[in-house]
Design a protein around this motif. Structure first.
Motif, PDB file in Angstrom:
ATOM      1  N   LYS A 161       0.843  -1.190   0.000  1.00  0.00           N
ATOM      2  CA  LYS A 161       0.000   0.000   0.000  1.00  0.00           C
ATOM      3  C   LYS A 161       0.880   1.242   0.000  1.00  0.00           C
ATOM      4  CE  LYS A 161      -4.056  -1.733   2.521  1.00  0.00           C
ATOM      5  NZ  LYS A 161      -4.925  -1.494   3.712  1.00  0.00           N
TER       6      LYS A 161
ATOM      7  N   THR B 220      -1.985   3.612   3.548  1.00  0.00           N
ATOM      8  CA  THR B 220      -1.994   3.143   4.931  1.00  0.00           C
ATOM      9  C   THR B 220      -2.685   4.124   5.866  1.00  0.00           C
ATOM     10  OG1 THR B 220       0.200   4.113   5.305  1.00  0.00           O
ATOM     11  CG2 THR B 220       0.116   1.791   4.608  1.00  0.00           C
TER      12      THR B 220
ATOM     13  N   ALA C 297       0.633   6.128  -6.729  1.00  0.00           N
ATOM     14  CA  ALA C 297      -0.358   6.905  -5.981  1.00  0.00           C
ATOM     15  C   ALA C 297      -0.032   8.385  -6.027  1.00  0.00           C
ATOM     16  CB  ALA C 297      -0.424   6.409  -4.537  1.00  0.00           C
TER      17      ALA C 297
ATOM     18  N   TYR D 196      -5.686   8.703  -1.216  1.00  0.00           N
ATOM     19  CA  TYR D 196      -5.176   8.137   0.037  1.00  0.00           C
ATOM     20  C   TYR D 196      -6.117   7.097   0.642  1.00  0.00           C
ATOM     21  CZ  TYR D 196      -1.269  11.404   0.351  1.00  0.00           C
ATOM     22  OH  TYR D 196      -0.095  12.086   0.117  1.00  0.00           O
ATOM     23  N   ASP D 197      -7.280   6.906   0.039  1.00  0.00           N
ATOM     24  CA  ASP D 197      -8.188   5.885   0.564  1.00  0.00           C
ATOM     25  C   ASP D 197      -7.589   4.487   0.450  1.00  0.00           C
ATOM     26  OD1 ASP D 197      -9.981   7.891   1.104  1.00  0.00           O
ATOM     27  OD2 ASP D 197     -11.311   7.462  -0.590  1.00  0.00           O
ATOM     28  N   GLN D 198      -6.662   4.308  -0.478  1.00  0.00           N
ATOM     29  CA  GLN D 198      -6.005   3.013  -0.660  1.00  0.00           C
ATOM     30  C   GLN D 198      -4.640   2.968   0.022  1.00  0.00           C
ATOM     31  OE1 GLN D 198      -7.883   0.670  -2.085  1.00  0.00           O
ATOM     32  NE2 GLN D 198      -9.407   2.297  -2.255  1.00  0.00           N
TER      33      GLN D 198
ATOM     34  N   SER E 125      -5.690   7.579   5.559  1.00  0.00           N
ATOM     35  CA  SER E 125      -6.496   8.440   4.712  1.00  0.00           C
ATOM     36  C   SER E 125      -6.061   9.893   4.875  1.00  0.00           C
ATOM     37  CB  SER E 125      -7.975   8.298   5.057  1.00  0.00           C
ATOM     38  OG  SER E 125      -8.203   8.688   6.407  1.00  0.00           O
TER      39      SER E 125
END
Length: 274
Positions: free
Chosen positions: A21, A219, A44, A215-217, A221
């Motif tokens: 992640k 470590t 990301a 950032y939902d995915q 949010s």
């Protein structure tokens, strides 16, 4: 002496490196042009930059705010102890270099929950006196305050500068961010300072909701908060002029760029009065 310990003060760290992640500290490193990140962090970060193209200007502005704030609390506030929670991957000059450049006897405890951050901080701090690196999580503030390596460096009977720079926005509502910050803030004696910066959607029409969703995915949010919500983190501390403002507007040491994008990060420095 510099040392690294686990969050519970034992010999073995409680935390493992999760490369499956994205991690906020490693994404931040990528935004700054660093190399201490993985492909998952890079992907990301690229998605975030597509939704918020000003992010690299923002993280640089945030670091410059931190530098100015640290210089102030050491040079003008006379503080000789700094507790930096959520320090992130070290980028030079880091807090101890700024602070000890003003007052060499300043002591600094760095705290982060990413083992990579701790390892790289150890390398940067090799030979630096009056410092420690602690692997612990902001969501457990009492463990930070009671950690033996924090207590070795920080004397909570004397003024302390608490740095919460670009980290509280990674606490969700369920983490009780107000309670977490209050626990740390209330442990500080009179004459201490709180240096805090926090991301916001206030300055953009789309409130950067798509960017935050990246950032939902991760470590942790990303929780954008309004000016009033960020202001509450300072409690009854007295904000120094100019108050809680965009980080670019907190006592800038150079004129603003006419082509600079709006930066959605608030920053402030506050003192605990008697």
């Amino acid at each position: 002496m510099t040392s690294l310990s686990s969050g519970d003060g034992g010999a073995a760290p409680r935390y493992e490196i999760d490369t499956g992640k994205p991690h906020p500290a490693r994404m931040y490193d990528y935004f700054l042009g660093g190399k201490d990140n993985y492909e998952v962090d890079q992907q990301a970060a690229e998605r975030f930059m597509k939704a918020a193209p000003e992010v690299r200007d923002g993280v640089l502005a945030n670091r410059r705010f931190m530098h100015r704030a640290v210089r102030h609390v050491v040079a003008e506030g006379g503080v000789r102890q700094i507790l930096d929670v959520g320090t992130g991957l070290p980028t030079e000059p880091n807090v101890h270099q700024i602070a000890q450049g003003v007052a060499p006897d300043t002591r600094i405890a760095y705290v982060d929950n990413d083992p990579i951050v701790s390892t790289h901080s150890m390398a940067l701090l090799d030979g630096a006196g009056g410092t420690s690196v602690v692997l612990a999580d902001l969501r457990d503030p009492r463990a930070i305050l009671e950690h033996p390596e924090v207590l070795r460096v920080i004397d909570f009977d004397r003024p302390v500068a608490l740095l919460l720079v670009a980290v509280v926005h990674f606490l969700a509502g369920a983490d009780d961010p107000a309670g977490v910050v209050a626990t740390l803030r209330d442990a500080l004696p009179t004459g201490s300072y709180l240096v805090l910066s926090h991301a916001t959607g206030d300055v953009h029409a789309d409130r950067r909701e798509d960017a935050a969703a990246v950032y939902d995915q991760a470590t942790a949010s990303l929780n954008l908060r309004s000016h009033d919500q960020v202001l509450e983190f300072f409690g009854d501390f007295t904000l120094l002029d100019p108050g809680l403002v965009k980080v670019t507007d907190w006592r800038p040491d150079e004129p603003p760029r006419h082509d600079a994008p709006p930066i959605g990060i608030y920053g402030g420095v506050a003192r605990k009065d008697g």
